[in-house]
Design a protein around this motif. Structure first.
Motif, PDB file in Angstrom:
ATOM      1  N   TRP A  99       0.838  -1.209   0.000  1.00 23.43           N
ATOM      2  CA  TRP A  99       0.000   0.000   0.000  1.00 23.43           C
ATOM      3  C   TRP A  99       0.863   1.244   0.000  1.00 23.43           C
ATOM      4  CZ3 TRP A  99      -4.520  -0.593   4.059  1.00 23.43           C
ATOM      5  CH2 TRP A  99      -5.508  -1.424   3.525  1.00 23.43           C
ATOM      6  N   PRO A 100       0.414   2.327  -0.660  1.00 19.52           N
ATOM      7  CA  PRO A 100      -0.770   2.364  -1.525  1.00 19.52           C
ATOM      8  C   PRO A 100      -0.518   1.598  -2.815  1.00 19.52           C
ATOM      9  CG  PRO A 100       0.378   4.481  -1.542  1.00 19.52           C
ATOM     10  CD  PRO A 100       1.057   3.642  -0.520  1.00 19.52           C
ATOM     11  N   GLY A 101      -1.571   0.934  -3.308  1.00 17.35           N
ATOM     12  CA  GLY A 101      -1.415   0.134  -4.513  1.00 17.35           C
ATOM     13  C   GLY A 101      -2.589  -0.780  -4.765  1.00 17.35           C
ATOM     14  N   PRO A 102      -2.468  -1.679  -5.757  1.00 15.43           N
ATOM     15  CA  PRO A 102      -3.587  -2.497  -6.235  1.00 15.43           C
ATOM     16  C   PRO A 102      -3.828  -3.754  -5.405  1.00 15.43           C
ATOM     17  CG  PRO A 102      -1.692  -2.880  -7.629  1.00 15.43           C
ATOM     18  CD  PRO A 102      -1.279  -1.811  -6.644  1.00 15.43           C
ATOM     19  N   LEU A 103      -3.923  -3.602  -4.094  1.00 15.36           N
ATOM     20  CA  LEU A 103      -4.184  -4.717  -3.185  1.00 15.36           C
ATOM     21  C   LEU A 103      -5.338  -4.367  -2.259  1.00 15.36           C
ATOM     22  CD1 LEU A 103      -3.329  -7.492  -1.965  1.00 15.36           C
ATOM     23  CD2 LEU A 103      -1.965  -6.179  -0.323  1.00 15.36           C
ATOM     24  N   THR A 104      -6.341  -5.240  -2.197  1.00 14.71           N
ATOM     25  CA  THR A 104      -7.471  -5.102  -1.273  1.00 14.71           C
ATOM     26  C   THR A 104      -7.351  -6.157  -0.190  1.00 14.71           C
ATOM     27  OG1 THR A 104      -8.948  -4.182  -2.948  1.00 14.71           O
ATOM     28  CG2 THR A 104      -9.983  -5.247  -1.054  1.00 14.71           C
ATOM     29  N   SER A 187      -8.009  -4.752  -8.475  1.00 17.27           N
ATOM     30  CA  SER A 187      -6.997  -5.095  -7.476  1.00 17.27           C
ATOM     31  C   SER A 187      -7.029  -6.577  -7.115  1.00 17.27           C
ATOM     32  CB  SER A 187      -7.213  -4.264  -6.208  1.00 17.27           C
ATOM     33  OG  SER A 187      -8.494  -4.519  -5.649  1.00 17.27           O
ATOM     34  N   THR A 188      -5.870  -7.064  -6.685  1.00 13.69           N
ATOM     35  CA  THR A 188      -5.794  -8.371  -6.042  1.00 13.69           C
ATOM     36  C   THR A 188      -6.521  -8.276  -4.699  1.00 13.69           C
ATOM     37  OG1 THR A 188      -3.634  -8.768  -7.040  1.00 13.69           O
ATOM     38  CG2 THR A 188      -4.223 -10.150  -5.152  1.00 13.69           C
ATOM     39  N   VAL A 189      -7.358  -9.270  -4.374  1.00 13.44           N
ATOM     40  CA  VAL A 189      -8.077  -9.275  -3.094  1.00 13.44           C
ATOM     41  C   VAL A 189      -7.589 -10.448  -2.252  1.00 13.44           C
ATOM     42  CG1 VAL A 189     -10.318  -9.406  -1.945  1.00 13.44           C
ATOM     43  CG2 VAL A 189     -10.114  -8.226  -4.148  1.00 13.44           C
ATOM     44  N   VAL A 190      -7.188 -10.146  -1.004  1.00 17.84           N
ATOM     45  CA  VAL A 190      -6.680 -11.171  -0.094  1.00 17.84           C
ATOM     46  C   VAL A 190      -7.454 -11.122   1.216  1.00 17.84           C
ATOM     47  CG1 VAL A 190      -4.667 -12.075   1.127  1.00 17.84           C
ATOM     48  CG2 VAL A 190      -4.376 -10.999  -1.109  1.00 17.84           C
ATOM     49  N   ASP A 191      -8.000 -12.254   1.612  1.00 22.18           N
ATOM     50  CA  ASP A 191      -8.697 -12.389   2.892  1.00 22.18           C
ATOM     51  C   ASP A 191      -7.659 -12.674   3.968  1.00 22.18           C
ATOM     52  OD1 ASP A 191     -10.176 -13.163   5.101  1.00 22.18           O
ATOM     53  OD2 ASP A 191     -11.575 -14.411   3.970  1.00 22.18           O
ATOM     54  N   VAL A 192      -7.556 -11.789   4.962  1.00 23.34           N
ATOM     55  CA  VAL A 192      -6.559 -11.945   6.021  1.00 23.34           C
ATOM     56  C   VAL A 192      -7.219 -12.213   7.374  1.00 23.34           C
ATOM     57  CG1 VAL A 192      -4.768 -10.597   4.867  1.00 23.34           C
ATOM     58  CG2 VAL A 192      -6.439  -9.428   6.307  1.00 23.34           C
TER      59      VAL A 192
END
Length: 243
Positions: A99-104, A187-192
């Motif tokens: 971040w900041p960038g194309p990651l959710t 954006s790439t989406v990652v469940d954390v």
């Protein structure tokens, strides 16, 4: 369709035009309206993420199913944490790297996030976009923005302001022209939320890059039962004609 029904398009290519566009766009967002905005991934339809009625208007403009959640865009880690009831270690490490960038990042939602954003689910997708206009706009508003791609549902995501105008220009009052989107896909989406981080939607940030920061990252898998945890989990989503 006459010219009067079309959205106003604001240029941002000089400092004065940029600042003027930020002020005008923020004014509309504060009044609960939906506008077209540039991000580095694709163009988005933005509304106040804390205003249920404003977010509901996004769904109407797009023709988006109400069970498909939308991503919340923030300006900074402090605002991101305000949108989450917990901020897991995986979130901290991935945000610091990308971040900041194309990651959710999908995290447990805070009470301030309306059901309309999360489709009634207990998690929310949060992104800190890298585009300078989005960063300036969110700071000017002082609240996060819900912003899915600015296209009718199931159509290809727009990467230029004129794409938004041709498809949705008669449904929104304003489109900000921030130039062509540099990434060109969502954006790439990652469940954390679990012990193992999990990719819910692929994007520009690949699995190998994520694993260089957090070793316990699993690849994309099918959607199970219950509310969707991320956009892009429907049987049909966007279909870009590119590799």
């Amino acid at each position: 369709m006459n010219a009067e029904s079309q959205a106003k398009v604001l240029a941002t290519h000089t400092p004065a035009l940029f600042e003027s566009a930020v002020r005008e766009a923020a004014g509309l967002l504060r009044s609960g309206q939906v506008i077209g905005v540039p991000t580095e991934t694709v163009y988005g339809l933005a509304a106040n993420a804390l205003d249920s009625d404003a977010v509901r208007s996004i769904f109407k403009v797009k023709g988006r199913p109400e069970h498909n959640p939308v991503i919340v865009h923030v300006a900074g880690l402090a605002m991101a944490r305000e949108c989450a009831s917990e901020w897991p270690e995986h979130a901290e490490r991935l945000a610091s790297a990308f971040w900041p960038g194309p990651l959710t990042l999908v995290v447990p939602r805070a009470e301030i996030i309306p059901d309309t954003v999360t489709a009634g689910g207990l998690t929310v997708g949060i992104r800190w976009p890298g585009h300078p206009f989005m960063q300036a706009l969110i700071r000017e508003c002082g609240f996060p923005l819900a912003a899915p791609s600015a296209n009718p549902s199931n159509e290809v995501s727009p990467t230029r302001a004129d794409h938004v105008r041709s498809r949705l220009g008669d449904r929104i009052p304003l489109i900000v022209d921030g130039g062509a989107s540099q990434v060109g896909i969502e954006s790439t989406v990652v469940d954390v939320t679990g012990a193992v981080a999990r990719v819910l939607r692929p994007g520009m940030i690949h699995l190998e890059a994520l694993r260089s920061v957090v070793e316990a990252v699993a690849g994309e898998e099918g959607q199970g039962r219950g509310p969707l945890r991320s956009p892009g989990r429907l049987a049909r989503h966007y279909s870009p004609r590119a590799r």
